[in-house]
Design a protein around this motif. Structure first.
Motif, PDB file in Angstrom:
ATOM      1  N   HIS A   1      -4.195  -3.051  -8.673  1.00 57.44           N
ATOM      2  CA  HIS A   1      -3.667  -1.976  -9.506  1.00 57.44           C
ATOM      3  C   HIS A   1      -3.367  -2.434 -10.937  1.00 57.44           C
ATOM      4  O   HIS A   1      -3.918  -1.856 -11.894  1.00 57.44           O
TER       5      HIS A   1
ATOM      6  N   MET B   1      -5.612   3.293  -8.282  1.00 54.13           N
ATOM      7  CA  MET B   1      -4.678   4.169  -7.587  1.00 54.13           C
ATOM      8  C   MET B   1      -4.955   4.206  -6.085  1.00 54.13           C
ATOM      9  O   MET B   1      -4.031   4.259  -5.266  1.00 54.13           O
TER      10      MET B   1
ATOM     11  N   VAL C   1      -3.275   1.298  -4.532  1.00 49.30           N
ATOM     12  CA  VAL C   1      -1.835   1.482  -4.354  1.00 49.30           C
ATOM     13  C   VAL C   1      -1.544   2.342  -3.129  1.00 49.30           C
ATOM     14  O   VAL C   1      -0.690   2.002  -2.293  1.00 49.30           O
ATOM     15  N   PHE C   2      -2.236   3.462  -2.999  1.00 45.84           N
ATOM     16  CA  PHE C   2      -1.987   4.360  -1.872  1.00 45.84           C
ATOM     17  C   PHE C   2      -2.307   3.678  -0.545  1.00 45.84           C
ATOM     18  O   PHE C   2      -1.564   3.834   0.439  1.00 45.84           O
ATOM     19  N   GLU C   3      -3.402   2.928  -0.494  1.00 50.29           N
ATOM     20  CA  GLU C   3      -3.749   2.239   0.756  1.00 50.29           C
ATOM     21  C   GLU C   3      -2.705   1.182   1.107  1.00 50.29           C
ATOM     22  O   GLU C   3      -2.333   1.030   2.279  1.00 50.29           O
TER      23      GLU C   3
ATOM     24  N   HIS D   1       0.511   1.175   0.204  1.00 52.68           N
ATOM     25  CA  HIS D   1       1.726   1.875   0.624  1.00 52.68           C
ATOM     26  C   HIS D   1       1.599   2.422   2.039  1.00 52.68           C
ATOM     27  O   HIS D   1       2.528   2.305   2.857  1.00 52.68           O
ATOM     28  N   ASN D   2       0.455   3.023   2.339  1.00 53.09           N
ATOM     29  CA  ASN D   2       0.263   3.594   3.678  1.00 53.09           C
ATOM     30  C   ASN D   2       0.237   2.517   4.754  1.00 53.09           C
ATOM     31  O   ASN D   2       0.749   2.711   5.863  1.00 53.09           O
TER      32      ASN D   2
ATOM     33  N   ASN E   1       5.019   7.230  -0.999  1.00 49.44           N
ATOM     34  CA  ASN E   1       4.196   7.387  -2.193  1.00 49.44           C
ATOM     35  C   ASN E   1       4.859   8.352  -3.170  1.00 49.44           C
ATOM     36  O   ASN E   1       5.606   9.248  -2.775  1.00 49.44           O
ATOM     37  N   MET E   2       4.579   8.165  -4.440  1.00 45.69           N
ATOM     38  CA  MET E   2       4.938   9.125  -5.486  1.00 45.69           C
ATOM     39  C   MET E   2       6.432   9.443  -5.528  1.00 45.69           C
ATOM     40  O   MET E   2       6.829  10.602  -5.593  1.00 45.69           O
ATOM     41  N   TYR E   3       7.260   8.438  -5.500  1.00 47.26           N
ATOM     42  CA  TYR E   3       8.702   8.679  -5.576  1.00 47.26           C
ATOM     43  C   TYR E   3       9.299   8.214  -6.899  1.00 47.26           C
ATOM     44  O   TYR E   3      10.417   8.612  -7.245  1.00 47.26           O
TER      45      TYR E   3
ATOM     46  N   SER F   1       5.117   6.430 -11.037  1.00 52.70           N
ATOM     47  CA  SER F   1       4.016   7.054 -10.300  1.00 52.70           C
ATOM     48  C   SER F   1       3.777   8.486 -10.764  1.00 52.70           C
ATOM     49  O   SER F   1       2.632   8.937 -10.844  1.00 52.70           O
TER      50      SER F   1
END
Length: 287
Positions: free
Chosen positions: A52, A103, A106-108, A110-111, A117-119, A123
């Motif tokens: 990222h 991006m 990042v999502f992968e 986090h998951n 995500n997106m807090y 983000s």
């Protein structure tokens, strides 16, 4: 040959400084993730997250910055405007692809780690910048690159295109600074970020480089005497009550886009034929 540029030496000094600072920023991002953050991979581990910052700094900051000033390079003024449009659009497309891949990383990550995500504000603003950057790129293709948009529409949208491109670039710089600070606060525990360990000092220097790079790019992009000179017959694009400055098509995404030479020739030819018809009828207009 290329037309003369005012303060050519100063422009070259700023350009060289910007390229050097931007390149060093990319190198710093790689040193950070390999020396302090375990390197790069694509396996859902923190090493995947490391893509990222590297891709954002390389694409969304460095390459986008080059795309902004590509019209300003005086040795390209003898090149066709259409070629420069393709180069400008190509650089911005590469930057967008790298930003999207960053991006996804990042999502992968986090998951895989069950991290929400997106807090964070970082983000929120980052996703907003990517969305508006994508819209800016699509608009640029549709209006300034493809030959279908009418000339008055291009003239009307060009200032918006320029302003929004520079705004997005500045927003990306600010978001990157928020992101690296957030990463240091979350990652540095013993010693903590407040204790200024070597990693914190190194990454803070990276942040300063990003600010300097952004300032240099925005300065070069905002100097009107360093704009690419208008093409011949550019008055076709000038709105009523406007100035020749309004005809210069540069983008940021960022230096906007002039009407194609073909558009100008078509308009000139149409006007010539109209005048001939009026001459024949003895009804030449004084408008």
């Amino acid at each position: 040959g290329a037309r003369k540029m005012e303060d050519y030496g100063r422009f070259l000094a700023l350009l060289g400084s910007a390229l050097l600072v931007g390149f060093v920023s990319v190198v710093f991002s790689l040193v950070w993730v390999f020396q302090y953050r375990e390197g790069l991979s694509w396996d859902g581990s923190p090493r995947e997250f490391n893509w990222h910052p590297v891709l954002i700094i390389t694409g969304f900051v460095f390459i986008q910055g080059i795309a902004i000033i590509v019209y300003r390079l005086p040795w390209t003024w003898k090149c066709s405007k259409l070629l420069m449009k393709f180069i400008h659009a190509g650089l911005n497309t590469i930057a967008m692809i790298l930003a999207i891949v960053s991006m996804v990383a990042v999502f992968e990550f986090h998951n895989a780690r069950n991290i929400p995500n997106m807090y964070s504000l970082h983000s929120w603003i980052g996703l907003t910048a990517v969305i508006f950057y994508s819209l800016q790129l699509i608009l640029g293709f549709a209006v300034f690159l493809l030959p279908f948009a009418p000339v008055p529409l291009r003239a009307a949208l060009m200032p918006i295109h320029v302003y929004s491109g520079l705004t997005i670039f500045a927003t990306v710089i600010a978001t990157a600074l928020m992101g690296i600070t957030e990463k240091l606060i979350f990652s540095l525990k013993n010693p903590a970020y407040s204790a200024s360990p070597p990693e914190a000092t190194f990454v803070n220097c990276l942040g300063l480089l990003l600010v300097i790079f952004g300032a240099l790019i925005l300065w070069m992009a905002s100097r009107s005497h360093w704009k690419r000179p208008p093409e011949k017959n550019a008055k076709v694009l000038q709105p009523i009550g406007g100035t020749p400055e309004g005809t210069e098509a540069e983008s940021t995404m960022t230096d906007g886009s002039n009407a194609d030479k073909s558009d100008l020739r078509i308009n000139s030819e149409a006007a010539r034929k109209q005048n001939l018809k009026l001459d024949e009828a003895g009804q030449r207009s004084t408008m």
